[in-house]
Design an enzyme around this catalytic site. Structure first.
Site, PDB file in Angstrom:
ATOM      1  N   TYR A 112       1.423  -5.766  -5.878  1.00 54.02           N
ATOM      2  CA  TYR A 112       0.139  -5.866  -5.178  1.00 54.02           C
ATOM      3  C   TYR A 112       0.025  -4.772  -4.106  1.00 54.02           C
ATOM      4  O   TYR A 112      -1.000  -4.096  -3.990  1.00 54.02           O
ATOM      5  CB  TYR A 112       0.038  -7.262  -4.553  1.00 54.02           C
ATOM      6  N   LYS A 148      -2.623  -1.730  -3.787  1.00 55.49           N
ATOM      7  CA  LYS A 148      -3.554  -1.613  -2.660  1.00 55.49           C
ATOM      8  C   LYS A 148      -3.324  -0.325  -1.862  1.00 55.49           C
ATOM      9  O   LYS A 148      -4.263   0.260  -1.325  1.00 55.49           O
ATOM     10  CB  LYS A 148      -3.446  -2.855  -1.759  1.00 55.49           C
TER      11      LYS A 148
END
Ligand code: NAI
Length: 248
Positions: A155, A159
């Site tokens: 993740y 990001k």
């Protein structure tokens, strides 16, 4: 109040959470909305609300990892309304695990949705935005891309990639009157965070100077700001909306 009368926006992952709050905030201020979500049935109640509000809306059952479907969504939006002013890359997923235990498909799925999906959408809207010499692109990143976190390597990589992508595209299209910015939300109360174990929530809350989670509409306010025609000299920026959790 910011006015989006006559503006056309595409919001990915608009069925719930931050995406839905963004859709409603844009629509309340007059925008026409192209609404996408991977789980299509979840869009229906939002669409009804938009139509009751008198807004124009296109429903797209699009998985942002499907290049062709993304392309068709953009083509259909332009064919219907003649332009795209705003793209909000909001669709995102988590598949948390420690790096040592992370399966290849957990890594790939998160990168594919969060980063590749945003790239496909940006690439698809840019020719229209360049032609019309106007555009606002807002990518939803995350505080963990700035601060790091345990169990979220996939993740966080996605990001952090979003932040890099934002800056790269911002530089490429700056002369075309297109701004590209990111938002880094902190710990926001949405279906994504609902299921977290109480001890994880407690730990996160202890790291937030404001002592509470943010709301989806507090993030949507940041999107409105960056999507507005008035914020024309802000580009390549990462806007923190995190209650003081990380101060860069
Ligand atoms: P959510 O899980 O409540 O909503 C995400 C939406 O995206 C869902 O409707 C889901 O069906 C849709 N979606 C997922 N994969 C998709 C795909 N491949 N194609 C199209 N739609 C897809 O999440 P939430 O919390 O509203 O998050 C929105 C964005 O904000 C995400 O990018 C997330 O990573 C980011 N974010 C959220 C934070 C939080 O604390 N909730 C904090 C920081 C960032």
């Amino acid at each position: 109040m910011l006015n989006f009368e006559g503006r056309v926006a595409i919001v990915t992952g608009g069925a719930q959470g931050i995406g839905r709050a963004t859709v409603m905030a844009l629509a309340e201020r007059g925008a026409s909305i192209g609404l996408t979500n991977i789980r299509c049935a979840k869009l229906d109640s939002t669409i009804k609300e938009l139509e009751d509000m008198g807004r124009k809306v296109l429903k797209f059952c699009v998985d942002v990892t499907d290049v062709e479907a993304v392309q068709e969504m953009v083509e259909q939006t332009v064919a219907t309304w003649g332009k795209i002013d705003i793209l909000v890359n909001n669709a995102g997923i988590t598949k948390d695990n420690l790096v040592m235990r992370m399966k290849t498909d957990e890594w790939e799925a998160v990168l594919k949705t969060n980063l590749d999906g945003a790239f496909y959408c940006i690439r698809a809207v840019l020719p229209t935005m360049v032609r019309q010499r106007y555009g606002r692109i807002i990518n939803i990143a995350s505080v963990v891309a700035q601060a790091g976190n345990v169990g979220q390597a996939n993740y966080i990589a996605s990001k952090a990639g979003i932040i890099g992508l934002t800056k790269a595209v911002a530089a490429e299209v700056a002369r075309r009157n297109i701004t590209v910015n990111a938002i880094a939300p902190g710990f926001i109360n949405t279906p994504m965070t609902e299921g977290l174990p109480p001890e994880v929530k407690e730990k996160m809350l202890s790291m937030i100077p404001m002592g509470r989670m943010g709301t989806d509409s507090e993030v949507a306010q940041g999107v409105l700001f960056l999507a507005s025609p008035e914020t024309s000299y802000i580009t390549g920026h990462v806007l923190n909306i995190n209650g003081g959790m990380y101060m860069a």
